[in-house]
Design a protein around this motif. Sequence first.
Motif, PDB file in Angstrom:
ATOM      1  N   ASP A 255       0.830  -1.191   0.000  1.00 39.64           N
ATOM      2  CA  ASP A 255       0.000   0.000   0.000  1.00 39.64           C
ATOM      3  C   ASP A 255       0.875   1.254   0.000  1.00 39.64           C
ATOM      4  O   ASP A 255       1.887   1.325   0.691  1.00 39.64           O
ATOM      5  N   GLY A 256       0.463   2.245  -0.783  1.00 38.30           N
ATOM      6  CA  GLY A 256       1.260   3.463  -0.917  1.00 38.30           C
ATOM      7  C   GLY A 256       0.913   4.542   0.081  1.00 38.30           C
ATOM      8  O   GLY A 256       0.736   5.701  -0.308  1.00 38.30           O
ATOM      9  N   ASP A 257       0.771   4.172   1.357  1.00 37.26           N
ATOM     10  CA  ASP A 257       0.461   5.129   2.425  1.00 37.26           C
ATOM     11  C   ASP A 257      -0.917   5.756   2.204  1.00 37.26           C
ATOM     12  O   ASP A 257      -1.075   6.979   2.182  1.00 37.26           O
TER      13      ASP A 257
ATOM     14  N   ASN B  81      -9.666   4.134   4.271  1.00 32.47           N
ATOM     15  CA  ASN B  81      -9.819   3.039   5.236  1.00 32.47           C
ATOM     16  C   ASN B  81      -9.067   1.771   4.843  1.00 32.47           C
ATOM     17  O   ASN B  81      -9.347   0.691   5.374  1.00 32.47           O
ATOM     18  N   THR B  82      -8.119   1.879   3.912  1.00 31.73           N
ATOM     19  CA  THR B  82      -7.385   0.711   3.432  1.00 31.73           C
ATOM     20  C   THR B  82      -6.728  -0.070   4.567  1.00 31.73           C
ATOM     21  O   THR B  82      -6.871  -1.299   4.665  1.00 31.73           O
TER      22      THR B  82
ATOM     23  N   LYS C 201       4.994   5.334   1.668  1.00 30.13           N
ATOM     24  CA  LYS C 201       5.039   6.096   0.431  1.00 30.13           C
ATOM     25  C   LYS C 201       5.920   5.386  -0.588  1.00 30.13           C
ATOM     26  O   LYS C 201       6.956   4.809  -0.235  1.00 30.13           O
ATOM     27  N   ASP C 202       5.483   5.409  -1.838  1.00 35.59           N
ATOM     28  CA  ASP C 202       6.272   4.780  -2.885  1.00 35.59           C
ATOM     29  C   ASP C 202       6.195   5.625  -4.150  1.00 35.59           C
ATOM     30  O   ASP C 202       5.668   6.740  -4.142  1.00 35.59           O
ATOM     31  N   TYR C 203       6.718   5.066  -5.244  1.00 31.61           N
ATOM     32  CA  TYR C 203       6.750   5.794  -6.514  1.00 31.61           C
ATOM     33  C   TYR C 203       5.625   5.373  -7.457  1.00 31.61           C
ATOM     34  O   TYR C 203       5.705   5.630  -8.658  1.00 31.61           O
TER      35      TYR C 203
ATOM     36  N   ASP D 158       6.388   0.452  -8.656  1.00 28.96           N
ATOM     37  CA  ASP D 158       7.242   0.320  -7.478  1.00 28.96           C
ATOM     38  C   ASP D 158       6.624  -0.665  -6.485  1.00 28.96           C
ATOM     39  O   ASP D 158       7.307  -1.538  -5.933  1.00 28.96           O
ATOM     40  N   ALA D 159       5.316  -0.548  -6.278  1.00 34.08           N
ATOM     41  CA  ALA D 159       4.623  -1.467  -5.369  1.00 34.08           C
ATOM     42  C   ALA D 159       4.680  -2.896  -5.881  1.00 34.08           C
ATOM     43  O   ALA D 159       4.856  -3.850  -5.096  1.00 34.08           O
TER      44      ALA D 159
END
Length: 239
Positions: free
Chosen positions: A37-39, A43-44, A60-62, A66-67
Amino acid sequence: MQISVLTPSFNSGKYLKRAIDSVLIQNYKNFEHIIIDGDSKDNTLSIIKEYSHLKFISEKDYGQSDAMNKAFKMSSGDIIVYLNADDEFLPNAFDNIILAFQNNRYADMVVGNLIFKSPTENLLRKPSVKYKDALQYWLNLFPNNPVSYFYKRKVQKQIGEFHIHDHYSMDIWFLLKAYQKFNIVKIDATLGIFHSDGKNKTTTVNLGQNLHNATKQHLLKYNPLYIPFFYLKLILGRL
């Protein structure tokens, strides 16, 4: 064989439970489900924490590629499949896949059918496993969504990481290389549903242009002899 289900996610709480539950209903026990998950700010995380079997990271990702790379590095399965957070598997998808690999010992990737579902359409799509057909992306003969193809771990290891700055055409980039280099088997089983509600990423970009650019770059680098064929088919296909 263990199946690794890899899910990139960002603010997908609206759909995520459906995706997770579609894995749990499979009649196959040897799997792992990894969510990167990218931050998310919705409600994820609260949904993820309802399921003790999930492996996950939230940071956080790109972006999606990236994930996807992070999820693959965390995985350990013999068979890899990506399940987008807004899509789902149909019952018995895993059984159909495992049987196909058992019956085709040299198969590197197994491709099935999928349902494309939108507010106005409910279409059955039957992908081709021919490289030339995949090049003609405008005919929708390539697998439109990763819910419809599973592959052995070695495929992704040999092809390499998804480009982290490619957020829209990483699937066709991967598929063209896989179709060119590996043994692909098609089965007549419908494996999942590709949901398009008009708000997800697929429907908010110029997808055709991204597919065109990715296909052209693939040909320039890996198979330039196909370029005249590609443009001839492109012209004929759009007449």
